[in-house]
Enzyme design. Structure first.
Site, PDB file in Angstrom:
ATOM      1  N   ASN A  58       0.732  -1.297   0.096  1.00  0.00           N
ATOM      2  CA  ASN A  58      -0.129  -0.037  -0.069  1.00  0.00           C
ATOM      3  C   ASN A  58       0.758   1.237   0.025  1.00  0.00           C
ATOM      4  O   ASN A  58       0.276   2.345   0.222  1.00  0.00           O
ATOM      5  CB  ASN A  58      -0.789   0.131   1.243  1.00  0.00           C
ATOM      6  CG  ASN A  58      -2.109  -1.082   1.071  1.00  0.00           C
ATOM      7  OD1 ASN A  58      -2.329  -1.438   0.302  1.00  0.00           O
ATOM      8  ND2 ASN A  58      -2.524  -1.550   2.254  1.00  0.00           N
ATOM      9  N   HIS A 108     -15.122  -1.492   6.045  1.00  0.00           N
ATOM     10  CA  HIS A 108     -14.079  -2.381   6.556  1.00  0.00           C
ATOM     11  C   HIS A 108     -14.265  -2.884   7.851  1.00  0.00           C
ATOM     12  O   HIS A 108     -15.301  -2.486   8.684  1.00  0.00           O
ATOM     13  CB  HIS A 108     -13.028  -1.140   6.714  1.00  0.00           C
ATOM     14  CG  HIS A 108     -11.553  -1.931   7.293  1.00  0.00           C
ATOM     15  ND1 HIS A 108     -11.278  -1.988   8.684  1.00  0.00           N
ATOM     16  CD2 HIS A 108     -10.397  -2.434   6.456  1.00  0.00           C
ATOM     17  CE1 HIS A 108      -9.868  -2.696   8.462  1.00  0.00           C
ATOM     18  NE2 HIS A 108      -9.608  -2.885   7.392  1.00  0.00           N
ATOM     19  N   GLU A 118     -16.759   4.353   3.054  1.00  0.00           N
ATOM     20  CA  GLU A 118     -15.406   4.654   2.637  1.00  0.00           C
ATOM     21  C   GLU A 118     -15.150   5.488   1.453  1.00  0.00           C
ATOM     22  O   GLU A 118     -15.973   5.532   0.369  1.00  0.00           O
ATOM     23  CB  GLU A 118     -14.500   3.279   2.283  1.00  0.00           C
ATOM     24  CG  GLU A 118     -14.727   2.309   3.596  1.00  0.00           C
ATOM     25  CD  GLU A 118     -13.917   1.216   3.552  1.00  0.00           C
ATOM     26  OE1 GLU A 118     -12.661   0.981   2.683  1.00  0.00           O
ATOM     27  OE2 GLU A 118     -14.180  -0.004   4.160  1.00  0.00           O
ATOM     28  N   SER A 163     -10.920  -1.156  -0.319  1.00  0.00           N
ATOM     29  CA  SER A 163      -9.746  -1.628  -0.460  1.00  0.00           C
ATOM     30  C   SER A 163      -9.484  -3.011  -1.404  1.00  0.00           C
ATOM     31  O   SER A 163      -8.521  -3.474  -1.650  1.00  0.00           O
ATOM     32  CB  SER A 163      -8.956  -1.791   1.081  1.00  0.00           C
ATOM     33  OG  SER A 163      -9.725  -2.618   1.697  1.00  0.00           O
ATOM     34  N   ASP A 187     -14.244   6.748   6.000  1.00  0.00           N
ATOM     35  CA  ASP A 187     -12.924   6.152   5.985  1.00  0.00           C
ATOM     36  C   ASP A 187     -12.067   6.315   4.833  1.00  0.00           C
ATOM     37  O   ASP A 187     -12.443   5.589   3.717  1.00  0.00           O
ATOM     38  CB  ASP A 187     -13.005   4.787   6.537  1.00  0.00           C
ATOM     39  CG  ASP A 187     -11.618   4.014   6.381  1.00  0.00           C
ATOM     40  OD1 ASP A 187     -10.483   4.430   5.964  1.00  0.00           O
ATOM     41  OD2 ASP A 187     -11.571   2.671   6.582  1.00  0.00           O
ATOM     42  N   HIS A 246      -7.374   4.753   1.729  1.00  0.00           N
ATOM     43  CA  HIS A 246      -6.886   4.594   0.599  1.00  0.00           C
ATOM     44  C   HIS A 246      -7.113   5.491  -0.443  1.00  0.00           C
ATOM     45  O   HIS A 246      -6.478   5.345  -1.640  1.00  0.00           O
ATOM     46  CB  HIS A 246      -7.451   3.090  -0.167  1.00  0.00           C
ATOM     47  CG  HIS A 246      -7.323   1.843   0.809  1.00  0.00           C
ATOM     48  ND1 HIS A 246      -5.973   0.967   0.529  1.00  0.00           N
ATOM     49  CD2 HIS A 246      -7.722   1.156   2.062  1.00  0.00           C
ATOM     50  CE1 HIS A 246      -5.940   0.083   1.533  1.00  0.00           C
ATOM     51  NE2 HIS A 246      -6.943   0.188   2.229  1.00  0.00           N
ATOM     52  N   LYS A 254      -0.201   4.035   4.691  1.00  0.00           N
ATOM     53  CA  LYS A 254      -0.334   3.517   3.234  1.00  0.00           C
ATOM     54  C   LYS A 254       0.350   4.602   2.314  1.00  0.00           C
ATOM     55  O   LYS A 254       1.746   4.527   2.221  1.00  0.00           O
ATOM     56  CB  LYS A 254      -1.905   3.457   2.845  1.00  0.00           C
ATOM     57  CG  LYS A 254      -2.575   2.318   3.862  1.00  0.00           C
ATOM     58  CD  LYS A 254      -3.807   2.266   3.429  1.00  0.00           C
ATOM     59  CE  LYS A 254      -4.538   1.028   4.334  1.00  0.00           C
ATOM     60  NZ  LYS A 254      -4.290   1.241   5.752  1.00  0.00           N
TER      61      LYS A 254
END
Length: 391
Positions: free
Chosen positions: A46, A133, A175, A179, A204, A207, A239
């Site tokens: 990541n 997640h 998110e 991911s 969230d 990423h 990440k």
């Protein structure tokens, strides 16, 4: 002495091709990964912007150790909060155009801790995207809030749930970038639903930050969402920013509430000040080196263009691409075949993804080059093609 269920559960994991083990790496960051003395091109990291070995970040970390030592020695509310932590919080708040910011040791702790804190009574309703997640799911369903899940990116179902809700306080949870599929949340639709139903919105963006937006601010910036007091954002440092830890941004009142009531924050040892200084250096690189994001986009498009039409991939809008294999056994077989060809990819299996949707997860970073991408696509075409023929 052992628990009666452990042996049977481990045997079941092995029988279902879901058994997990760790790999001891000689080197695990950057373009190349070294395992047992063998080099592999790493497509499982990541480290999206390729910053984990950047001299400016390492120098900032070393200077921080010299100034503050190796650890913080305490929680933030005792003696663990330094000028370095304060500077990082202020930088993130400005970068994310948020009133205030609070640091956490990990993204998992931030998500689960914040939701547990907000869900302390049954008058609160949580509405989570189905693909949220594990840390979001744990935080929500381990709280006293009434928690429900809506179909992935299904704004119509979300609106219906909110219309039928009798909760006094409502929080939508989703998110920025997912991911495992690599697609993005419909933040515009989520934000409209929040405003319509007087709900708050928690995103969230682990990423998305660093990778999306003109200055790497993340998915809100990429989708042009104007931030308001009802928005809460979680970002991670481990990440794209290539350090360690996480932060939550929101209104001043909300952050003050977390400082006073969030057990994960109150009782956790603060991240080292040296890590805070390294993260400051990383964020500054996000601002100044836009070429890293541009290169990721270019390489991702190249990879997709070189895959055979028979290769089924996720509907990705990022540098995360899932190569669907179907069964867990096929995912493990393809992972090993690619490893034999010098490529390190990870087989993703349930419960991380749904049954029957096991996959190889490809993550493309700015450290990769055109030849890496072309060679990986060629090997995937060959390996997955053989796998499909043998079904």
């Amino acid at each position: 002495m052992s628990f009666s269920f452990i042996q049977a559960q481990l045997a079941k994991q092995q029988a279902l091709n879901l058994y997990r083990t760790r790999k001891v790496l000689d080197k695990g960051t950057g373009r190349l990964l070294i395992h047992q003395g063998v080099k592999y091109i790493n497509f499982s990291s990541n480290d999206y912007l390729g910053l984990s070995q950047h001299p400016d970040i390492k120098s900032a970390y070393i200077k921080g150790i010299e100034q503050y030592g190796c650890g913080s020695g305490s929680s933030s509310l005792v003696t663990g909060y330094s000028k370095a932590h304060q500077e990082l919080e202020e930088l993130i708040a400005d970068w994310q155009q948020a009133p205030k910011c609070l640091l956490f040791s990990t993204g998992f702790s931030a998500n689960s801790g914040v939701l547990s804190t907000l869900g302390q009574n049954t008058n609160t309703g949580f509405y989570l995207d189905k693909l949220s997640h594990a840390s979001l799911i744990d935080g929500a369903f381990n709280s006293r809030a009434k928690s429900k899940r809506f179909k992935h990116n299904d704004i119509n179902q979300l609106n219906e749930m909110l219309s039928n809700s009798n909760s006094i306080d409502k929080l939508i949870i989703a998110e920025g970038v997912y991911s495992m599929d690599g697609d993005t949340g419909n933040l515009s639709g989520l934000n409209d639903a929040a405003l319509k139903h007087q709900a708050n919105l928690y995103i969230d963006d682990a990423h998305g930050v660093g990778v999306l937006g003109n200055n790497g601010q993340g998915t809100f910036s990429q989708q042009g969402i104007e931030k308001g007091s009802h928005l809460i954002q979680m970002i991670t440092f481990g990440k794209a920013l290539a350090t360690q830890g996480a932060a939550v941004t929101g209104s001043e009142e909300f952050i003050d509430y977390l400082v006073n009531r969030c057990r994960d924050y109150i009782y956790s040892t603060a991240m080292p000040a040296a890590n805070a200084l390294a993260t400051i250096a990383s964020i500054k690189l996000c601002h100044s080196e836009r070429w890293r994001r541009e290169k990721i986009s270019k390489l991702t498009n190249l990879f997709k263009s070189k895959l055979d039409e028979c290769i089924e991939i996720t509907d990705s809008e990022s540098s995360i691409i899932g190569i669907l294999t179907g069964s867990e056994e096929s995912a493990l077989f393809c992972q090993q075949q690619l490893k034999n060809n010098g490529f390190w990819l990870t087989a993703i299996r349930p419960p991380t993804v749904e049954n029957g949707k096991s996959r190889l997860r490809v993550t493309i970073t700015s450290n990769h080059n055109d030849n890496d991408i072309s060679e990986l696509a060629n090997r995937i075409n060959e390996v997955i093609g053989k796998c499909l023929q043998n079904k």
